[in-house]
Design a protein around this motif. Structure first.
Motif: not given
Ligand SMILES: [Zn+2]
Length: 208
Positions: A57, A113, A184, A188
């Motif tokens: 990410y 999100d 994370l 996402y």
């Protein structure tokens, strides 16, 4: 990483049959990592399409002088090397989710999100959901930490050279070691436009 699903309680057995897993501590159903094709789970994925960002990410960081107050202000950009994005056969059809492995940045971001929204709020409050007067819509954009004027994406979208201007700016802004990763637990979701360009590779490879 797993993809979170929005499964109503009454449909939980259907989701389970397809291979979805329950994650008790966050009370959510997810598509586990080993399932590559997410299309069978369409009923519990966003109807209007969008993109799921796969690991890593990426977040690009830099600074610029605000075009309005001329003080230095930080900028970020959300990027990806692997993602699953939706395409539509017709305006009335369901989204078809396709895996892509190519470095991109997300721009014209309409929605992220809750997990990303919360990270932005806490760590990068200058990157926020803001009303863009010229475009007449709410977008996630960089804003000046001194005068709150919109920076970054809109800087180019405002002008006619959308693609060229954007790519040139990103190349300058987000080259090399300024790429970091967000820690994370789940892939996402983001609803945005996607810009790609081969010269992103320098930055994306250094993020390994
Ligand atoms: Zn400013």
């Amino acid at each position: 990483m797993p993809i979170r699903l929005n499964v109503p309680f009454i449909q939980k057995d259907d989701a389970k049959k397809l291979g979805a897993r329950w994650v008790p501590d966050v009370s959510t159903w997810v598509i586990p990592d080993h399932i590559v094709d997410i299309n069978p789970f369409n009923a519990w994925l966003p109807r209007n399409g969008g993109t799921f960002v796969k690991y890593p990410y990426l977040i690009a960081k830099n600074k610029r002088d605000c075009w309005k107050c001329h003080k230095e202000t930080p900028l970020i950009g959300l990027g990806a090397r692997n993602y699953i994005t939706s395409v539509f056969g017709s305006p009335f059809s369901e989204p078809v989710w396709e895996i892509r492995n190519y470095p991109v940045f997300f721009v014209d971001i309409k929605l992220v999100d809750d997990v990303i929204a919360s990270i932005m709020h806490e760590q990068y409050p200058f990157f926020k959901n803001t009303y863009h007067k010229t475009l007449g819509k709410q977008l996630w954009l960089n804003t000046c930490t001194h005068c709150e004027t919109i920076q970054g994406d809109d800087y180019n979208i405002d002008r006619s050279y959308i693609l060229g201007g954007y790519l040139n700016e990103k190349r300058t802004l987000f080259r090399g070691k300024q790429m970091e990763q967000l820690p994370l637990r789940f892939d996402y979701y983001i609803d945005s436009a996607i810009y790609e360009g081969e010269y992103y590779w320098d930055g994306f490879e250094e993020a390994e």
